[in-house]
Scaffold this motif. Structure first.
Motif, mmCIF file in Angstrom:
data_model
loop_
_atom_site.group_PDB
_atom_site.id
_atom_site.type_symbol
_atom_site.label_atom_id
_atom_site.label_comp_id
_atom_site.label_asym_id
_atom_site.label_seq_id
_atom_site.Cartn_x
_atom_site.Cartn_y
_atom_site.Cartn_z
ATOM 1 N N ALA A 35 0.835 -1.208 0.000
ATOM 2 C CA ALA A 35 0.000 0.000 0.000
ATOM 3 C C ALA A 35 0.863 1.249 0.000
ATOM 4 O O ALA A 35 0.541 2.249 -0.672
ATOM 5 C CB ALA A 35 -0.915 -0.016 1.218
ATOM 6 N N PHE A 36 1.968 1.213 0.746
ATOM 7 C CA PHE A 36 2.867 2.365 0.785
ATOM 8 C C PHE A 36 3.459 2.637 -0.603
ATOM 9 O O PHE A 36 3.517 3.793 -1.045
ATOM 10 C CB PHE A 36 3.987 2.110 1.790
ATOM 11 C CG PHE A 36 4.944 3.255 1.935
ATOM 12 C CD1 PHE A 36 4.675 4.283 2.819
ATOM 13 C CD2 PHE A 36 6.109 3.311 1.189
ATOM 14 C CE1 PHE A 36 5.549 5.355 2.950
ATOM 15 C CE2 PHE A 36 6.986 4.370 1.311
ATOM 16 C CZ PHE A 36 6.708 5.392 2.200
ATOM 17 N N LEU A 37 3.882 1.598 -1.295
ATOM 18 C CA LEU A 37 4.435 1.772 -2.638
ATOM 19 C C LEU A 37 3.384 2.333 -3.593
ATOM 20 O O LEU A 37 3.677 3.208 -4.414
ATOM 21 C CB LEU A 37 4.974 0.435 -3.154
ATOM 22 C CG LEU A 37 6.208 -0.108 -2.445
ATOM 23 C CD1 LEU A 37 6.565 -1.495 -2.989
ATOM 24 C CD2 LEU A 37 7.395 0.841 -2.615
ATOM 25 N N PHE A 38 2.152 1.836 -3.485
ATOM 26 C CA PHE A 38 1.079 2.334 -4.340
ATOM 27 C C PHE A 38 0.835 3.823 -4.102
ATOM 28 O O PHE A 38 0.755 4.619 -5.045
ATOM 29 C CB PHE A 38 -0.195 1.527 -4.068
ATOM 30 C CG PHE A 38 -1.422 2.073 -4.751
ATOM 31 C CD1 PHE A 38 -1.652 1.838 -6.091
ATOM 32 C CD2 PHE A 38 -2.342 2.834 -4.043
ATOM 33 C CE1 PHE A 38 -2.776 2.346 -6.727
ATOM 34 C CE2 PHE A 38 -3.477 3.348 -4.664
ATOM 35 C CZ PHE A 38 -3.688 3.098 -6.016
ATOM 36 N N LEU A 39 0.739 4.222 -2.843
ATOM 37 C CA LEU A 39 0.467 5.624 -2.538
ATOM 38 C C LEU A 39 1.653 6.520 -2.884
ATOM 39 O O LEU A 39 1.474 7.664 -3.323
ATOM 40 C CB LEU A 39 0.114 5.778 -1.061
ATOM 41 C CG LEU A 39 -1.266 5.280 -0.655
ATOM 42 C CD1 LEU A 39 -1.468 5.435 0.852
ATOM 43 C CD2 LEU A 39 -2.362 6.023 -1.398
ATOM 44 N N ALA A 40 2.872 6.003 -2.679
ATOM 45 C CA ALA A 40 4.050 6.792 -3.044
ATOM 46 C C ALA A 40 4.091 7.046 -4.543
ATOM 47 O O ALA A 40 4.398 8.157 -4.993
ATOM 48 C CB ALA A 40 5.319 6.075 -2.578
ATOM 49 N N LEU A 41 3.787 6.009 -5.339
ATOM 50 C CA LEU A 41 3.759 6.179 -6.791
ATOM 51 C C LEU A 41 2.650 7.148 -7.206
ATOM 52 O O LEU A 41 2.851 8.012 -8.073
ATOM 53 C CB LEU A 41 3.558 4.819 -7.463
ATOM 54 C CG LEU A 41 3.494 4.811 -8.998
ATOM 55 C CD1 LEU A 41 4.763 5.402 -9.594
ATOM 56 C CD2 LEU A 41 3.269 3.390 -9.502
ATOM 57 N N LEU A 42 1.491 7.022 -6.578
ATOM 58 C CA LEU A 42 0.371 7.919 -6.880
ATOM 59 C C LEU A 42 0.734 9.366 -6.556
ATOM 60 O O LEU A 42 0.467 10.293 -7.344
ATOM 61 C CB LEU A 42 -0.850 7.478 -6.076
ATOM 62 C CG LEU A 42 -2.197 8.114 -6.418
ATOM 63 C CD1 LEU A 42 -2.606 7.753 -7.832
ATOM 64 C CD2 LEU A 42 -3.261 7.655 -5.430
ATOM 65 N N HIS A 43 1.374 9.568 -5.417
ATOM 66 C CA HIS A 43 1.773 10.922 -5.023
ATOM 67 C C HIS A 43 2.813 11.483 -5.983
ATOM 68 O O HIS A 43 2.743 12.662 -6.376
ATOM 69 C CB HIS A 43 2.333 10.900 -3.606
ATOM 70 C CG HIS A 43 2.842 12.227 -3.130
ATOM 71 N ND1 HIS A 43 2.033 13.175 -2.559
ATOM 72 C CD2 HIS A 43 4.088 12.773 -3.173
ATOM 73 C CE1 HIS A 43 2.745 14.245 -2.265
ATOM 74 N NE2 HIS A 43 3.997 14.026 -2.625
ATOM 75 N N ARG A 44 3.789 10.657 -6.383
ATOM 76 C CA ARG A 44 4.846 11.123 -7.274
ATOM 77 C C ARG A 44 4.282 11.508 -8.635
ATOM 78 O O ARG A 44 4.658 12.528 -9.220
ATOM 79 C CB ARG A 44 5.891 10.012 -7.423
ATOM 80 C CG ARG A 44 7.108 10.374 -8.221
ATOM 81 C CD ARG A 44 7.889 11.480 -7.583
ATOM 82 N NE ARG A 44 7.634 12.744 -8.258
ATOM 83 C CZ ARG A 44 7.903 13.928 -7.777
ATOM 84 N NH1 ARG A 44 8.399 14.052 -6.579
ATOM 85 N NH2 ARG A 44 7.655 15.012 -8.462
ATOM 86 N N MET A 45 3.368 10.697 -9.170
ATOM 87 C CA MET A 45 2.757 10.998 -10.462
ATOM 88 C C MET A 45 1.925 12.273 -10.394
ATOM 89 O O MET A 45 1.971 13.114 -11.303
ATOM 90 C CB MET A 45 1.895 9.820 -10.915
ATOM 91 C CG MET A 45 2.668 8.560 -11.250
ATOM 92 S SD MET A 45 1.575 7.153 -11.605
ATOM 93 C CE MET A 45 0.763 7.736 -13.111
ATOM 94 N N THR A 46 1.174 12.431 -9.310
ATOM 95 C CA THR A 46 0.343 13.621 -9.152
ATOM 96 C C THR A 46 1.201 14.879 -9.071
ATOM 97 O O THR A 46 0.901 15.900 -9.710
ATOM 98 C CB THR A 46 -0.530 13.499 -7.897
ATOM 99 O OG1 THR A 46 -1.315 12.297 -7.979
ATOM 100 C CG2 THR A 46 -1.455 14.687 -7.751
#
Length: 432
Positions: A35-46
């Motif tokens: 979940a942390f990796l998913f949210l980190a990727l989402l934050h970076r893309m945003t």
């Protein structure tokens, strides 16, 4: 009004309770890392799309046309996941927020639909795909112990994985625990026994999630309200809460009603409706910028970052800007609920907060109580689990939680009661 959480399956046999409890605790560690990796990727893309790249190109302020190409790309990616991959991109957000375990084979479609649309401007939150990632990861890791994906044991493990994944994005593992508990209680007393593994997994997930954030330094933030002024409650705040909550609940009901009318079309023609949804969202964002002169990103995305800015400086938006924001974001939210994939709660919290700030202009209605009442009413209207809605908003308010608790409870009760009254079938409809 649709269900917010699909009820967990019947609980496993008591003899396996201890083993499942330990398994849920162990699952919380890798699930929270995923979940942390998913949210980190989402934050970076945003951040890349809406901050870094415009800054490098010298686009400050952000022009009205900037969201158009990104939203179209997101619609194509989400439409492809919904129409061509197993699982149709995950749970449809107009149906609420589901804690039902997602089969691992559906995970690629869920990730493509979420990472394609959410960082590129879809007006939905990360909570639904995050729960899907947690549930699918838990089932994948425990396949040896729960070979039958339809068994009660697999259902408990999958739901525990979803609770572990979503425990931090709501700001506290307590919200995830209450969320699962209330949904389980609604499905019967026996199902409540399956909540203990979910609570343990949520607690373990929160610890691991926090540790990963400190270790990596990646800015994966939860839903929060920094910078609120100290609140003091008066009788007029409670008096205004009742009509304000009813009006906000009615508005959210109309938004959801539009989404429900569009959902059957999206079911038949997913790609066409996904592209239509992002086109409508782009028009709403452009109209908001051209009408108010404010950045289009305030109408886009989940509203998580904009909520923090709004709570820190509510006076920065004029009444006209707030009205335009609520109208434009509400329309974009409705079409996103029907045609895209993501969570329904974060945008509802933001819309409720914006409505509360607008209503705080009423005489005797304090800014923080109005904000609390708006968020509580909108959350209860979208998430018809009143205790979970009250706990979520109360924890969001932080130091002001004790002072504003009566307003939050009153708004949740009024919004829930208003929804039930409005959804009650008329005698002519009930007769057949």
């Amino acid at each position: 009004m649709g269900r917010t959480v699909d009820e967990p399956a019947a609980p496993p046999r008591a003899g396996r309770g201890i083993g499942l409890l330990l398994l849920a605790g162990l699952v919380g560690v890798p699930v929270s890392a995923a979940a942390f990796l998913f949210l980190a990727l989402l934050h970076r893309m945003t951040a890349f799309v809406w901050e870094d790249l415009p800054g490098d190109l010298g686009l400050d302020p952000l022009p009205w046309w900037w969201p158009v190409p990104w939203l179209l790309a997101g619609g194509l990616l989400a439409g492809t996941a919904i129409s061509r991959l197993p699982g149709r991109g995950g749970h449809v957000p107009i149906d609420g927020l589901s804690a039902a375990p997602v089969p691992p084979k559906h995970l690629p479609g869920v990730l493509l639909a979420a990472l394609g649309a959410l960082p590129l401007g879809a007006v939905l939150g990360p909570e639904a795909p995050l729960m899907a990632v947690g549930g699918a990861t838990a089932l994948l890791l425990t396949r040896r112990w729960t070979p039958d994906a339809r068994s009660p044991e697999a259902a408990v493990v999958g739901t525990a994985g979803a609770a572990a994944a979503v425990s931090v994005i709501f700001g506290s593992p307590l919200v995830a625990g209450v969320f699962i508990l209330e949904a389980a209680a609604a499905s019967g007393a026996k199902a409540v026994r399956a909540v203990l593994p979910c609570l343990l997994a949520a607690g373990v997930g929160a610890i691991v999630f926090t540790g990963l954030g400190d270790w990596t330094g990646l800015p994966v933030a939860s839903l929060s309200l920094p910078g609120l002024d100290a609140a003091s409650l008066h009788a007029t705040d409670l008096l205004w809460t009742v009509p304000a909550a009813a009006v906000i609940a009615l508005g959210m009901r109309e938004v959801r009603a539009l989404g429900r009318r569009l959902a059957p079309v999206a079911e038949r023609r997913p790609m066409a409706m996904a592209l239509t949804a992002v086109a409508v969202t782009a028009v709403c964002a452009a109209a908001y910028t051209l009408l108010t002169g404010r950045p289009p990103v305030e109408v886009l995305l989940s509203g998580q970052d904009s909520l923090a800015e709004l709570s820190a400086d509510p006076a920065s938006l004029t009444a006209w800007a707030l009205v335009a924001m609520i109208a434009c974001k509400g329309l974009a939210y409705a079409v996103s609920l029907a045609a895209l994939r993501g969570g329904p709660i974060f945008p509802a919290v933001f819309l409720g907060a914006a409505a509360g700030v607008l209503l705080s202009a009423l005489p005797g209605f304090g800014a923080v109580p109005a904000l609390a009442a708006g968020m509580a009413a909108a959350t209860a209207a979208v998430m018809p689990l009143p205790v979970s809605a009250a706990v979520l908003v109360t924890l969001l308010l932080g130091a002001d939680a004790a002072a504003t608790a009566p307003v939050v409870i009153a708004a949740v009760v009024v919004a829930t009661a208003a929804g039930r009254v409005l959804d009650r079938p008329r005698p002519a409809e009930a007769a057949p």
